[in-house]
Scaffold this motif. Structure first.
Motif, PDB file in Angstrom:
ATOM      1  N   ARG A  43      52.923  54.124  29.945  1.00  0.00           N
ATOM      2  CA  ARG A  43      53.093  53.591  28.599  1.00  0.00           C
ATOM      3  C   ARG A  43      54.409  52.825  28.507  1.00  0.00           C
ATOM      4  O   ARG A  43      55.452  53.310  28.945  1.00  0.00           O
ATOM      5  CB  ARG A  43      53.096  54.739  27.585  1.00  0.00           C
ATOM      6  CG  ARG A  43      53.384  54.333  26.141  1.00  0.00           C
ATOM      7  CD  ARG A  43      52.186  53.705  25.502  1.00  0.00           C
ATOM      8  NE  ARG A  43      52.465  53.282  24.124  1.00  0.00           N
ATOM      9  CZ  ARG A  43      51.584  52.657  23.353  1.00  0.00           C
ATOM     10  NH1 ARG A  43      50.378  52.393  23.799  1.00  0.00           N
ATOM     11  NH2 ARG A  43      51.900  52.299  22.132  1.00  0.00           N
ATOM     12  N   ASP A  80      49.521  50.210  27.216  1.00  0.00           N
ATOM     13  CA  ASP A  80      49.299  51.088  28.367  1.00  0.00           C
ATOM     14  C   ASP A  80      48.950  50.236  29.573  1.00  0.00           C
ATOM     15  O   ASP A  80      48.155  49.291  29.478  1.00  0.00           O
ATOM     16  CB  ASP A  80      48.164  52.068  28.080  1.00  0.00           C
ATOM     17  CG  ASP A  80      48.499  53.034  26.954  1.00  0.00           C
ATOM     18  OD1 ASP A  80      49.608  53.599  27.010  1.00  0.00           O
ATOM     19  OD2 ASP A  80      47.689  53.201  26.041  1.00  0.00           O
ATOM     20  N   ASN A 130      55.647  57.534  30.463  1.00  0.00           N
ATOM     21  CA  ASN A 130      54.353  57.758  31.101  1.00  0.00           C
ATOM     22  C   ASN A 130      53.458  58.619  30.216  1.00  0.00           C
ATOM     23  O   ASN A 130      52.442  59.115  30.636  1.00  0.00           O
ATOM     24  CB  ASN A 130      54.514  58.395  32.490  1.00  0.00           C
ATOM     25  CG  ASN A 130      55.232  59.731  32.432  1.00  0.00           C
ATOM     26  OD1 ASN A 130      55.535  60.235  31.365  1.00  0.00           O
ATOM     27  ND2 ASN A 130      55.511  60.277  33.601  1.00  0.00           N
ATOM     28  N   GLN A 182      48.241  55.858  34.891  1.00  0.00           N
ATOM     29  CA  GLN A 182      48.470  55.241  33.583  1.00  0.00           C
ATOM     30  C   GLN A 182      49.911  55.436  33.127  1.00  0.00           C
ATOM     31  O   GLN A 182      50.475  56.518  33.236  1.00  0.00           O
ATOM     32  CB  GLN A 182      47.513  55.846  32.552  1.00  0.00           C
ATOM     33  CG  GLN A 182      47.587  55.197  31.180  1.00  0.00           C
ATOM     34  CD  GLN A 182      46.505  55.720  30.244  1.00  0.00           C
ATOM     35  OE1 GLN A 182      45.456  56.173  30.688  1.00  0.00           O
ATOM     36  NE2 GLN A 182      46.761  55.662  28.952  1.00  0.00           N
ATOM     37  N   ALA A 206      50.845  58.802  27.284  1.00  0.00           N
ATOM     38  CA  ALA A 206      49.908  57.883  26.640  1.00  0.00           C
ATOM     39  C   ALA A 206      49.653  58.243  25.183  1.00  0.00           C
ATOM     40  O   ALA A 206      49.099  57.459  24.438  1.00  0.00           O
ATOM     41  CB  ALA A 206      48.588  57.874  27.404  1.00  0.00           C
ATOM     42  N   VAL A 243      50.807  58.139  22.169  1.00  0.00           N
ATOM     43  CA  VAL A 243      51.752  57.585  21.207  1.00  0.00           C
ATOM     44  C   VAL A 243      51.127  57.546  19.814  1.00  0.00           C
ATOM     45  O   VAL A 243      51.744  57.904  18.832  1.00  0.00           O
ATOM     46  CB  VAL A 243      52.204  56.170  21.645  1.00  0.00           C
ATOM     47  CG1 VAL A 243      53.045  55.515  20.569  1.00  0.00           C
ATOM     48  CG2 VAL A 243      52.997  56.265  22.939  1.00  0.00           C
ATOM     49  N   THR A 250      56.743  50.910  25.574  1.00  0.00           N
ATOM     50  CA  THR A 250      56.886  50.808  24.124  1.00  0.00           C
ATOM     51  C   THR A 250      57.800  49.647  23.754  1.00  0.00           C
ATOM     52  O   THR A 250      58.837  49.438  24.390  1.00  0.00           O
ATOM     53  CB  THR A 250      57.478  52.121  23.559  1.00  0.00           C
ATOM     54  OG1 THR A 250      56.704  53.223  24.032  1.00  0.00           O
ATOM     55  CG2 THR A 250      57.471  52.114  22.041  1.00  0.00           C
TER      56      THR A 250
END
Length: 309
Positions: free
Chosen positions: A274, A251, A5, A272, A7, A9, A276
């Motif tokens: 994330r 995202d 979670n 929001q 964002a 990155v 990967t």
């Protein structure tokens, strides 16, 4: 597949470069001028641009006030937002959120004939390259892009008017001196100029608007995003949209139940998350291939959980 979670990155410089490479229009601001010199008033208009060697080259219609302003004072600023097509635009507006954007300051320098011609040639190359790539995309990529709105998400379509001869333009090079990253909540973050110079835009960036819109316009793919939240993040989402993407992952905005006080039922809110990739996507083909693999994997896992597999 890793879920997160967080964002943050990519570095801020990389995010800025990706935004600049993913869009084709922004807001140019120059200082209004008269015969006596510069005033403090600002003139703003939406203009189209391309990136050449990492710098914005801007096409300004011949009758625009910018062309007078820059004769007196070359200082200007340029703001470019992350593309937010279709359903995503409506959702962000309903949440009173803005797409992340880049705010540049610097000098707006007009190009002489030869350099202007060179910029125009680069524009043609950019458009032809994108059109060729889209025609050669595999069935998997075409499947993801098929739901997107061609007119609002294709860079080549939106830049065509610069070459069709219907209007005359003055071409400028924007020599930036500072850069700010503005997040979706309006928070500003200064970005190191050297970092901006060094980093390169993600190869996915020029196609991100088409990819995001293609996913968000498809009910089946939106349902897959809901499954991703459950399978990879252990989050029960009622609805989901793709918010942004890059070579490392993407995202998601998920509609999840908020934490409630004792004896209360939490309301749903957009949050929001994330997700990967197992390995970085080298190009659009690789991104779409991994996305489809994830969709198949998620369906199998949900089926096994429910005792159907």
């Amino acid at each position: 597949m890793k879920g997160s979670n967080k964002a943050t990155v990519l570095s801020l410089a990389q995010k800025c470069k990706n935004i600049l490479a993913s869009n084709w229009q922004g807001h140019l601001n120059t200082i209004k001028s008269d015969a006596k010199g510069s005033k403090q008033d600002i003139y703003t208009s939406k203009v189209k641009y391309i990136l050449k060697r990492g710098k914005p080259y801007i096409w300004v219609p011949e009758n625009e006030l910018h062309n007078v302003n820059t004769i007196i004072d070359e200082r200007g600023s340029f703001s470019v937002a992350s593309p937010f097509p279709g359903p995503l635009a409506r959702l962000l507006k309903s949440m009173n959120k803005f797409p992340a954007r880049v705010a540049l300051t610097g000098d707006v320098v007009p190009l002489k004939d030869k350099k202007a011609q060179s910029a125009a040639e680069t524009l043609k190359e950019v458009m032809l390259s994108e059109e060729k790539a889209v025609k050669e995309f595999s069935y998997t990529v075409s499947g993801v892009l098929s739901s997107s709105n061609q007119l609002s998400t294709s860079r080549s379509e939106n830049l065509k008017e610069l070459l069709d001869g219907g209007e005359k333009y003055v071409i400028y090079k924007f020599n930036l001196s500072s850069c700010m990253f503005v997040d979706g909540n309006g928070g500003t973050h200064e970005v190191d100029f050297e970092d901006i110079e060094k980093c390169k835009a993600d190869l996915l960036a020029p196609y991100s608007a088409k990819l995001i819109d293609g996913i968000n316009q498809s009910e089946a793919r939106r349902r897959a995003l809901i499954l991703f939240c459950f399978i990879y993040l252990n989050v029960n989402a009622r609805d989901a949209y793709m918010l942004s993407l890059d070579r490392r992952g993407f995202d998601v905005l998920g509609k999840v139940r908020s934490k409630a006080m004792k004896d209360e039922v939490g309301e749903y809110q957009w949050k929001q998350f994330r997700i990967t990739f197992k390995e970085e996507a080298r190009d659009v083909e690789s991104f779409c291939h991994q996305l489809v693999q994830m969709e198949e994997e998620a369906v199998k896992k949900v089926s096994s959980y429910s005792g159907l597999g």
